[in-house]
Write a protein that holds these residues in place. Structure first.
Motif, short mmCIF file in Angstrom:
data_model
loop_
_atom_site.label_atom_id
_atom_site.label_comp_id
_atom_site.label_asym_id
_atom_site.label_seq_id
_atom_site.Cartn_x
_atom_site.Cartn_y
_atom_site.Cartn_z
N THR A 1 0.83 -1.20 0.00
CA THR A 1 0.00 0.00 0.00
C THR A 1 0.87 1.25 0.00
O THR A 1 2.02 1.23 0.44
CB THR A 1 -0.91 0.04 1.23
N THR B 1 -2.29 5.59 1.82
CA THR B 1 -3.28 4.56 2.17
C THR B 1 -3.06 4.07 3.59
O THR B 1 -4.03 3.91 4.35
CB THR B 1 -3.17 3.36 1.20
N ARG C 1 -5.70 4.35 6.67
CA ARG C 1 -6.16 3.19 7.44
C ARG C 1 -5.92 3.40 8.94
O ARG C 1 -6.77 3.06 9.76
CB ARG C 1 -5.44 1.93 6.97
N PRO D 1 -2.15 -4.63 0.48
CA PRO D 1 -3.34 -4.04 -0.16
C PRO D 1 -4.63 -4.80 0.13
O PRO D 1 -5.65 -4.21 0.48
CB PRO D 1 -3.00 -4.09 -1.66
#
Length: 271
Positions: free
Chosen positions: A7, A11, A15, A216
């Protein structure tokens, strides 16, 4: 070795932010109203929270076999142990109260959350403590509870299956309950084994979370094995229950027990 995509920094930051917010929501619920809810209501709240946490982390669930139910009564769920994610993944399908090593009680915030949520803590270094926990487990199961244990007593990378400690299977015999074997396999969307989810090799919890955030997409294959009725012929002592449960978990992981470490006598393991 084949390299896999990770990722982006943005990202991962997104998260983390969402996960912290979701954790704050969980803390608020536990601190203000969780203890006042009936067990069925707690199960609903727990499953919703777990499902949303998995969504934030990019984790999807693939179920194999027959789910015993939302909160199956008088049931001892037994699963292989790979990650701290195991508890979240299992609770997204079948809600349980867990047995954990007592060290987790001291973890900041997480230990308190686990305690309030009904986790039972066991001293793995004290053989006598298993008797105490078995009595509590059996009573909770007889009162309609679904309890969960990781009989390997430690985590692995998911590629094999360690011997099962038999001690806590005694609770199912005391309650006349059902042992439900469950297999957890962390994999990539193409089905290949995902080792980044494993909480092993003395890495810290934060390091483990960082590894999970870098992947991912994670798929957790949850396979429910054949339920085992404690006390029936061939399942009338904790060692037979543990052996059969391990066979079911291995089958769900598509492993051959002949190639896995075999249990040694109880006198040597302390099980």
């Amino acid at each position: 070795m084949k390299s896999h995509a990770t990722t982006t920094f943005a990202t991962r930051c997104g998260r983390v932010t969402r996960l912290l917010g979701h954790l704050a929501v969980g803390v608020f619920i536990v601190a203000t109203r969780y203890s006042r809810l009936a067990q069925a209501e707690r199960a609903v709240v727990t499953r919703r929270w777990a499902q949303h946490a998995l969504k934030i982390l990019g984790v999807s669930i693939k179920v194999q076999g027959v789910n015993p139910g939302f909160y199956p009564p008088n049931t001892l769920l037994v699963a292989n142990h790979v990650s701290w994610l195991d508890i979240v993944a299992l609770n997204s399908c079948t809600v349980s109260r867990f047995v954990a090593k007592r060290e987790i009680r001291k973890w900041p915030l997480i230990g308190w959350l686990a305690y309030v949520a009904g986790t039972l803590f066991i001293d793995r270094g004290n053989r006598r403590d298993a008797s105490r926990v078995n009595q509590i487990l059996a009573e909770a199961m007889q009162n309609g509870g679904c309890m969960a244990v990781f009989p390997e007593a430690t985590t692995s990378d998911g590629s094999g299956l360690l011997p099962f400690k038999a001690s806590l299977f005694e609770a199912a015999l005391l309650s006349g309950g059902t042992v439900q074997p469950v297999s957890l396999r962390y994999q990539r969307p193409d089905g290949s084994l995902l080792r980044e989810a494993a909480y092993i090799d003395d890495i810290s919890l934060l390091q483990s979370i960082g590894k999970v955030l870098s992947v991912p997409q994670i798929e957790v294959e949850i396979s429910y094995g054949q339920p085992l009725k404690a006390g029936e012929a061939g399942l009338d002592n904790r060692f037979l229950l543990a052996e059969q449960a391990r066979s079911e978990v291995a089958r769900g992981l598509r492993l051959s027990l002949e190639e896995q470490p075999q249990p040694v006598p109880a006198a040597e393991t302390g099980a």
